[in-house]
Write an enzyme that holds these catalytic residues in place. Structure first.
Site, PDB file in Angstrom:
ATOM      1  N   ASP A  60       0.847  -1.194   0.000  1.00  0.00           N
ATOM      2  CA  ASP A  60       0.000   0.000   0.000  1.00  0.00           C
ATOM      3  C   ASP A  60       0.883   1.245   0.000  1.00  0.00           C
ATOM      4  OD1 ASP A  60       0.903   0.010   2.673  1.00  0.00           O
ATOM      5  OD2 ASP A  60      -0.867  -1.121   3.287  1.00  0.00           O
ATOM      6  N   ASP A  62       1.390   4.908   1.749  1.00  0.00           N
ATOM      7  CA  ASP A  62       1.009   5.823   2.824  1.00  0.00           C
ATOM      8  C   ASP A  62       1.551   7.211   2.520  1.00  0.00           C
ATOM      9  OD1 ASP A  62      -0.200   3.763   4.242  1.00  0.00           O
ATOM     10  OD2 ASP A  62       1.701   3.174   5.158  1.00  0.00           O
ATOM     11  N   ASP A 139       9.785   3.701  13.081  1.00  0.00           N
ATOM     12  CA  ASP A 139      10.514   2.605  13.728  1.00  0.00           C
ATOM     13  C   ASP A 139      11.913   2.371  13.136  1.00  0.00           C
ATOM     14  OD1 ASP A 139       9.304   1.632  11.415  1.00  0.00           O
ATOM     15  OD2 ASP A 139       8.297  -0.063  12.393  1.00  0.00           O
TER      16      ASP A 139
END
Ligand code: ATP
Ligand code: MG
Length: 467
Positions: A60, A62, A139
């Site tokens: 996907d 983002d 992260d």
């Protein structure tokens, strides 16, 4: 960590990087362009950029922006704001959803409304910030690369480009322990991305995982369910299983199974799980559907099987012993990883059918063939036989029983070893049916139409992803 405002990003202009608009979803491009036209900054970020740089097809796309969620909603009619933990805008294009997140700020800032537990875990971080802050609260370095729609350049605040080159998964910042404490799920993500990308985990980031694994106990079972599915239903389940065990993370997700695997002398419990996961990986590779019910049935089978054996030895009839063992193990598991009911019920049916597959006399096998969970239960039996846990003759019998015509089936039913045994007395009608037992309507349908479904290798059940 350096004071964020002083960090200079590495900016790679369009001619010097391989990301082309041709590889970005047209809808994501629409969102980026509309935000730009409305006067906002807009970047493609995260897994989409990382995967494009690695030549993978992104799952996907983002988007990160300096527009607030409310401002995003004003730009797009087809938009909904979601999320309590993180407030996000979802822009809908038919079935495709493009996620738009406002740059998030640092939690450590004075006056921020972020909430942190005593262990340092972030409960809420809905603080808006600059793109620099947004990059540094992500992260891994490889997940913090930005593609700028204003000039098509790549922006790297955290050294992600160098780590992509080296195949290294590295947490952002210089304190991996603090980053895991902020969000212990990052330990599972480290394993997942290492497997998915074929990267090594930077030794400083790998070192504290074992010691901190227990922090996963603070994560909601619903979130762990989502992470578990991503780990085991993405085409690298076997690798993930091995890595999770290596880091003592598997015990956090499946404590009962892990305890069995750790103490078993025989090889078959490990063989069974490994083959089950390998089978799942192969199906995904071939583009076939996979079923969470089957996956969890595999992952929890060993504790269920052992408990079932104990209850049988205590004198319980097999259906009751299996129903009770399933109930106990599934309930204990829910406290760690919340298996949604729509998956837990078929999972228990797969187990319930295992003892029933051992009975090969009378009309029972014909009735079983039309049980909605027969296919999954048969595949499960094949795995058990392959792992050496049950007699391969039983699995072969069922394979053949599905392949042959009615006359041959009659012969097979007449020659099963059980035929010669004394018939057991029927149970009183009032006894509640065990999970997975055929109801009267189904039994009648089965008796009238024992149509065979031909086996063609392990299928993981009825072939829907939602089973
Ligand atoms: P994929 O979608 O391929 O699994 P992804 O990197 O896009 O990988 P997502 O879970 O979709 O992963 O998250 C999108 C981005 O959000 C990540 O790339 C990362 O920058 C950020 N992110 C997600 N989860 C966390 C987390 N627990 N801590 C910090 N940043 C996170
Ligand atoms: Mg993603």
């Amino acid at each position: 960590m350096l004071p964020v405002n002083r960090l200079e990003p590495l900016i790679v202009p369009r001619p010097e990087h391989p990301i082309s608009r041709a590889n970005i979803s047209p809808n994501a491009l629409k969102v980026l362009n509309r935000l730009k036209q409305a006067g906002f900054e807009a970047y493609l970020v995260g897994g989409g950029v990382r995967d494009l740089l690695l030549g993978h097809e992104p799952k996907d796309f983002d988007i990160a922006t300096n527009a607030t969620p409310e401002e995003v909603r004003e730009v797009f009619r087809n938009c909904r704001l979601i999320g309590r933990r993180f407030r996000l805008a979802h822009v809908f294009f038919g079935r495709e959803i493009v996620e738009v997140a406002t740059f998030r700020g640092s939690n450590a800032e004075a006056g921020s409304d972020a909430q942190v537990t005593e262990q340092g875990m972030i409960l809420r971080d809905n603080v808006y910030g600059s793109i620099t802050e947004d990059a540094l609260r992500r992260d891994f370095t490889v997940n913090a690369l930005y593609y700028n729609i204003a000039d098509f350049s790549l922006v790297d605040y955290a050294g992600g480009l160098a780590d992509i080159e080296q195949g290294c998964l590295r947490l952002i910042g210089d304190d991996p322990v603090a980053r895991y404490r902020e969000d212990p799920v990052r330990m599972l993500r480290a394993v997942r991305f290492a497997c998915k990308l074929g990267f090594i985990i930077d030794p400083d980031c790998a070192a504290p995982i074992r010691e901190l694994a227990g922090l996963l106990g603070e994560i909601s079972p619903a979130r762990l369910f989502e992470e578990t599915l991503k780990l085991f239903h993405s085409g690298y389940a076997l690798h993930a299983f091995e890595k999770l065990r290596h880091f003592d993370l598997f015990a956090q997700l499946f404590p009962e199974t892990d305890a069995c695997l750790a103490r078993e002398e025989q090889a078959f419990p490990i063989t069974f799980v490994s083959r089950g996961l390998d089978n799942t990986d192969r199906r995904i590779l071939e583009g076939k559907p996979v079923a969470p019910a089957f996956l969890f049935a595999v992952l929890l089978w060993e504790p269920v099987r052992l408990r079932y054996q104990t209850l049988l030895a205590e004198g319980l009839p097999s259906a009751d012993a299996m129903a009770l063992a399933s109930h106990e193990i599934a309930s204990a598991q829910q406290r760690r990883v919340a298996i949604q009911k729509r998956f837990a019920l078929p999972m228990r049916e797969i187990w319930a059918l295992q003892p029933r597959l051992e009975r090969r006399q009378g009309k029972r096998p014909l009735m079983l063939l039309s049980h909605p969970r027969f296919r999954a239960a048969y595949d499960f039996l094949l795995l058990r036989a392959e792992a050496g846990e049950t007699d391969p003759e039983l699995a072969q019998w069922w394979t053949r029983f599905q392949e042959v015509d009615a006359a041959e089936r009659g012969k097979m039913l007449g020659s099963t070893p059980e035929r010669k045994r004394k018939r057991r007395r029927r149970k009183p009608k009032s006894a509640p049916p065990a999970a997975g037992s055929a109801g009267p309507a189904e039994a009648a349908a089965a008796a009238g139409d024992p149509s065979a479904r031909r086996p063609s290798g392990p299928q993981q059940g009825s072939g829907t992803t939602n089973d």
